[in-house]
Motif scaffolding. Structure first.
Motif, PDB file in Angstrom:
ATOM      1  N   TYR C  46      38.858  33.285  42.256  1.00  0.00           N
ATOM      2  CA  TYR C  46      38.972  33.752  43.627  1.00  0.00           C
ATOM      3  C   TYR C  46      40.337  33.343  44.137  1.00  0.00           C
ATOM      4  O   TYR C  46      40.691  32.156  44.095  1.00  0.00           O
ATOM      5  CB  TYR C  46      37.886  33.142  44.524  1.00  0.00           C
ATOM      6  CG  TYR C  46      38.067  33.506  45.982  1.00  0.00           C
ATOM      7  CD1 TYR C  46      37.644  34.744  46.460  1.00  0.00           C
ATOM      8  CD2 TYR C  46      38.704  32.639  46.873  1.00  0.00           C
ATOM      9  CE1 TYR C  46      37.838  35.099  47.795  1.00  0.00           C
ATOM     10  CE2 TYR C  46      38.897  32.993  48.207  1.00  0.00           C
ATOM     11  CZ  TYR C  46      38.459  34.223  48.656  1.00  0.00           C
ATOM     12  OH  TYR C  46      38.653  34.576  49.967  1.00  0.00           O
ATOM     13  N   GLN C  47      41.109  34.307  44.569  1.00  0.00           N
ATOM     14  CA  GLN C  47      42.454  34.019  45.056  1.00  0.00           C
ATOM     15  C   GLN C  47      42.753  34.872  46.273  1.00  0.00           C
ATOM     16  O   GLN C  47      42.248  35.989  46.397  1.00  0.00           O
ATOM     17  CB  GLN C  47      43.492  34.371  43.987  1.00  0.00           C
ATOM     18  CG  GLN C  47      43.592  33.370  42.857  1.00  0.00           C
ATOM     19  CD  GLN C  47      44.719  33.754  41.908  1.00  0.00           C
ATOM     20  OE1 GLN C  47      44.571  34.682  41.114  1.00  0.00           O
ATOM     21  NE2 GLN C  47      45.837  33.052  41.997  1.00  0.00           N
ATOM     22  N   ILE C  62      47.332  31.652  48.649  1.00  0.00           N
ATOM     23  CA  ILE C  62      46.911  30.684  49.652  1.00  0.00           C
ATOM     24  C   ILE C  62      45.679  29.913  49.177  1.00  0.00           C
ATOM     25  O   ILE C  62      45.532  28.744  49.420  1.00  0.00           O
ATOM     26  CB  ILE C  62      46.596  31.444  50.967  1.00  0.00           C
ATOM     27  CG1 ILE C  62      47.820  32.256  51.397  1.00  0.00           C
ATOM     28  CG2 ILE C  62      46.162  30.486  52.051  1.00  0.00           C
ATOM     29  CD1 ILE C  62      47.538  33.191  52.559  1.00  0.00           C
ATOM     30  N   TRP C  63      44.802  30.603  48.516  1.00  0.00           N
ATOM     31  CA  TRP C  63      43.606  29.965  47.976  1.00  0.00           C
ATOM     32  C   TRP C  63      43.614  30.188  46.474  1.00  0.00           C
ATOM     33  O   TRP C  63      44.068  31.224  45.997  1.00  0.00           O
ATOM     34  CB  TRP C  63      42.326  30.619  48.509  1.00  0.00           C
ATOM     35  CG  TRP C  63      41.898  30.201  49.864  1.00  0.00           C
ATOM     36  CD1 TRP C  63      42.668  30.096  50.971  1.00  0.00           C
ATOM     37  CD2 TRP C  63      40.564  29.874  50.251  1.00  0.00           C
ATOM     38  NE1 TRP C  63      41.894  29.725  52.042  1.00  0.00           N
ATOM     39  CE2 TRP C  63      40.600  29.584  51.635  1.00  0.00           C
ATOM     40  CE3 TRP C  63      39.342  29.799  49.590  1.00  0.00           C
ATOM     41  CZ2 TRP C  63      39.463  29.227  52.350  1.00  0.00           C
ATOM     42  CZ3 TRP C  63      38.205  29.449  50.294  1.00  0.00           C
ATOM     43  CH2 TRP C  63      38.272  29.151  51.664  1.00  0.00           C
ATOM     44  N   CYS C  65      40.664  29.339  43.364  1.00  0.00           N
ATOM     45  CA  CYS C  65      39.460  28.704  42.816  1.00  0.00           C
ATOM     46  C   CYS C  65      39.162  29.399  41.502  1.00  0.00           C
ATOM     47  O   CYS C  65      39.153  30.632  41.458  1.00  0.00           O
ATOM     48  CB  CYS C  65      38.256  28.883  43.737  1.00  0.00           C
ATOM     49  SG  CYS C  65      38.462  28.200  45.392  1.00  0.00           S
ATOM     50  N   LEU C  71      34.289  26.912  44.535  1.00  0.00           N
ATOM     51  CA  LEU C  71      33.894  27.675  45.727  1.00  0.00           C
ATOM     52  C   LEU C  71      32.876  26.873  46.536  1.00  0.00           C
ATOM     53  O   LEU C  71      32.945  26.802  47.767  1.00  0.00           O
ATOM     54  CB  LEU C  71      33.294  29.028  45.318  1.00  0.00           C
ATOM     55  CG  LEU C  71      34.189  29.976  44.505  1.00  0.00           C
ATOM     56  CD1 LEU C  71      33.387  31.205  44.058  1.00  0.00           C
ATOM     57  CD2 LEU C  71      35.402  30.432  45.310  1.00  0.00           C
ATOM     58  N   ARG C  74      34.531  24.110  48.428  1.00  0.00           N
ATOM     59  CA  ARG C  74      35.189  24.645  49.623  1.00  0.00           C
ATOM     60  C   ARG C  74      34.202  24.750  50.786  1.00  0.00           C
ATOM     61  O   ARG C  74      34.493  24.371  51.915  1.00  0.00           O
ATOM     62  CB  ARG C  74      35.735  26.052  49.337  1.00  0.00           C
ATOM     63  CG  ARG C  74      37.021  26.059  48.586  1.00  0.00           C
ATOM     64  CD  ARG C  74      38.163  25.911  49.566  1.00  0.00           C
ATOM     65  NE  ARG C  74      39.439  26.132  48.911  1.00  0.00           N
ATOM     66  CZ  ARG C  74      40.575  26.271  49.568  1.00  0.00           C
ATOM     67  NH1 ARG C  74      40.603  26.234  50.883  1.00  0.00           N
ATOM     68  NH2 ARG C  74      41.694  26.443  48.919  1.00  0.00           N
ATOM     69  N   PRO C 163      36.757  31.834  53.947  1.00  0.00           N
ATOM     70  CA  PRO C 163      37.257  32.813  52.959  1.00  0.00           C
ATOM     71  C   PRO C 163      37.295  34.210  53.549  1.00  0.00           C
ATOM     72  O   PRO C 163      36.468  34.561  54.385  1.00  0.00           O
ATOM     73  CB  PRO C 163      36.242  32.727  51.816  1.00  0.00           C
ATOM     74  CG  PRO C 163      35.028  32.078  52.392  1.00  0.00           C
ATOM     75  CD  PRO C 163      35.521  31.176  53.488  1.00  0.00           C
TER      76      PRO C 163
END
Lengths: 164, 164, 164
Positions: C46-47, C62-63, C65, C71, C74, C163
């Motif tokens: 996950y980006q 920015i993110w 995982c 996740l 987070r 998210p």
């Protein structure tokens, strides 16, 4: 926390509900407001309840109509009095999630964003939120027995004249 | 006022039209503008007519192209001259309402909202409105024989450089 | 430039993918964040990568995982620390374009617009962009093996806490 269970919905019901959602926003956005009450059952509930109130169970909102006649009255006053500064809405809705069936009505929710455009051309992001619906199928067509509009924001910079 | 009659549309036609709507916005939003004219028939109509003008039957708008070659010319000038400040669009469209069929073409309308993002990162709610289309099926694929973009607002703070 | 070829997708796969897209945005918008990691496979990506970086192949965003545990972490920090000013999102997504299948995963892209509403009621157009996904079907349900959020803008006026 389990994922929401996929609900088994007959394709004809799914299509009728999708069509209802589309007709609702097209009727309002085209200002064909007389079509709006016809999308509800005779005995029905239409409310606008801001999200914070809805989550707290405070079910008193900005609009409250509990039968189709009240919806028709609303439209008549808009047409007759016509004091509001002319404006139109544009809804864009996401896919409808059908959550289940109970006592002959389907529960569903649909996200929306509404842009409002004034006669002078000024556009505003007017409302974003969720429709929480109960929908019945009558003679092959879907009708709202209950539509609760749940805006994420409780603030409106003006009166809500046109239904959301 | 009767409700709009549900139009009987073959599933393959419905799918092809949904795909066309999606390809249109994805081509523009990805700035793959060369794909855009290919979504129209050779003889076609593409116009942008603000809502107030459209409702009054004043069919003169901001853009006017009446064949695919003109659409291609538009794209070429954008690519060659390239004087505009770089920006991209993001369309979100609602479901397409198919209204009927006449002379081999399907009439349809679809609501849209477009967000414009400048190279510097600034986002604006750029346009909200409705596509009013005539669509033909050629060799299994749907193409616009006519697309009229009807923005709710008649104001654009800048030139409309990229098609909406 | 050829048009994108229409990909042959089994209806059950198409339905499962549409449902996944819907569950994703409804889980986040309802702040039922614990449901969010469950929509991914155990090993996943996950980006959030702004469009300019994504197009240049700079895949740092920015993110980041790369498994479901990250996740979940987070979500836990959001729940425990809870330092951010309360706000909610509202996503509206367009139709999903399924681009093909490779090594058991379906490639897909979906446009989105997110409106953010603060507790005080202030609404902002928060992000507009595209999801670039790889999706697998496990036991009849679709899950993201990869979701790259590609916002058109690289600017966020605040931290991205929830998210997208």
């Amino acid at each position: 926390m389990p994922l929401t269970k996929s609900v088994d919905v007959p394709p004809a019901v799914r299509d009728a509900i999708a069509r209802l959602q589309m007709e609702y926003v097209h009727a309002i956005d085209a200002l064909e407001l007389e079509r709006w009450p016809q999308l509800f059952t005779e005995k029905c509930l239409y409310q606008i309840i801001p999200r914070a109130d809805h989550e707290q169970g405070r079910l008193i909102g900005i609009w409250f109509c509990d039968n189709r006649g009240m919806l028709e009255d609303r439209v008549s006053s808009m047409r007759e009095v016509n004091v509001f500064e002319p404006h139109v809405y544009r809804h864009v809705i996401g896919p409808t999630e059908i959550l289940g069936q109970k006592d002959g009505a389907w529960s569903a929710q649909t996200s929306y964003i509404v842009v409002r455009t004034m006669l002078e051309g000024e556009m505003t992001l007017f409302s974003a939120g969720r429709y929480v619906d109960e929908i019945v199928i009558e003679g092959g067509a879907a009708r709202f027995s209950k539509r609760v509009v749940v805006p994420d924001s409780w603030r409106f910079d003006t009166l809500v004249v046109i239904p959301i």
